[in-house]
Design a protein around this motif. Structure first.
Motif, PDB file in Angstrom:
ATOM      1  N   ASP A 257       6.460  -1.383   2.496  1.00  6.14           N
ATOM      2  CA  ASP A 257       5.406  -2.967   1.270  1.00  6.14           C
ATOM      3  C   ASP A 257       4.862  -3.984   2.469  1.00  6.14           C
ATOM      4  O   ASP A 257       5.258  -4.168   3.348  1.00  6.14           O
ATOM      5  N   VAL A 258       3.464  -3.643   2.772  1.00  3.43           N
ATOM      6  CA  VAL A 258       2.646  -4.818   3.770  1.00  3.43           C
ATOM      7  C   VAL A 258       1.275  -5.295   2.862  1.00  3.43           C
ATOM      8  O   VAL A 258       1.042  -6.127   3.529  1.00  3.43           O
ATOM      9  N   GLY A 259       2.075  -5.366   1.160  1.00  2.00           N
ATOM     10  CA  GLY A 259       1.131  -6.717   0.622  1.00  2.00           C
ATOM     11  C   GLY A 259      -1.044  -5.616   0.698  1.00  2.00           C
ATOM     12  O   GLY A 259      -0.373  -4.512   0.659  1.00  2.00           O
ATOM     13  N   PHE A 260      -1.872  -6.543   0.686  1.00  2.00           N
ATOM     14  CA  PHE A 260      -2.837  -6.029   1.597  1.00  2.00           C
ATOM     15  C   PHE A 260      -2.942  -6.045   2.760  1.00  2.00           C
ATOM     16  O   PHE A 260      -4.771  -5.629   3.219  1.00  2.00           O
ATOM     17  N   GLU A 261      -2.260  -5.372   3.456  1.00  2.00           N
ATOM     18  CA  GLU A 261      -2.399  -5.165   5.212  1.00  2.00           C
ATOM     19  C   GLU A 261      -3.057  -3.528   4.907  1.00  2.00           C
ATOM     20  O   GLU A 261      -2.413  -3.163   3.940  1.00  2.00           O
ATOM     21  N   ASN A 262      -3.203  -2.687   5.983  1.00  2.00           N
ATOM     22  CA  ASN A 262      -3.479  -1.537   6.403  1.00  2.00           C
ATOM     23  C   ASN A 262      -1.635  -1.090   5.634  1.00  2.00           C
ATOM     24  O   ASN A 262      -0.962  -1.747   6.429  1.00  2.00           O
ATOM     25  N   PRO A 263      -2.110   0.039   4.758  1.00  2.00           N
ATOM     26  CA  PRO A 263      -0.941   0.793   4.626  1.00  2.00           C
ATOM     27  C   PRO A 263       0.180   1.431   5.883  1.00  2.00           C
ATOM     28  O   PRO A 263      -0.463   2.205   7.217  1.00  2.00           O
ATOM     29  N   ILE A 264       1.342   1.453   6.117  1.00  2.00           N
ATOM     30  CA  ILE A 264       2.142   1.412   7.143  1.00  2.00           C
ATOM     31  C   ILE A 264       3.190   2.695   6.810  1.00  2.00           C
ATOM     32  O   ILE A 264       3.703   1.524   4.797  1.00  2.00           O
TER      33      ILE A 264
END
Length: 109
Positions: free
Chosen positions: A5-12
């Motif tokens: 879960d990184v919010g609206f950042e690039n997926p990890i």
């Protein structure tokens, strides 16, 4: 393999990796927890972070994160659960046992 879960950042996403080329003895396995980031602007995957983990590790569980939580992953191994995240100190805890359970047997989740 588990998504973080990184919010609206690039997926990890995180995965457990074993490099079999470096393992001459099958009983001496070294596992790594590796985080990859999908760069949506360039449409490619980048290896962000890697850390050695317990050789009995077998399962990853995503921890809610972004702006509302610590994030990272729970790494389930024999007798222990580890919390790992990039740029944070590792934390671990023993899996509780029943009082009548044999101490010589390992616990897995």
């Amino acid at each position: 393999l588990v998504g973080l879960d990184v919010g609206f950042e690039n997926p990890i996403f995180a995965c457990i990796e074993v490099d079999y080329d470096d393992q001459p003895d099958p009983d001496d396995i070294k596992k790594q927890l590796t985080f990859y980031e999908l760069d949506l602007g360039l449409n490619h995957v980048v290896r962000k972070w890697s850390d050695p983990i317990d050789p009995t590790s077998n399962k990853l569980i995503s921890v809610p994160g972004g702006a509302d939580g610590p994030g990272g992953v729970l790494v389930c191994a024999e007798n222990f659960i580890y919390w790992k995240n990039m740029d944070h100190q590792d934390t671990h805890i023993a899996i509780p046992r029943r009082s009548d359970m044999d101490e010589s047997r390992g616990l897995l989740i």
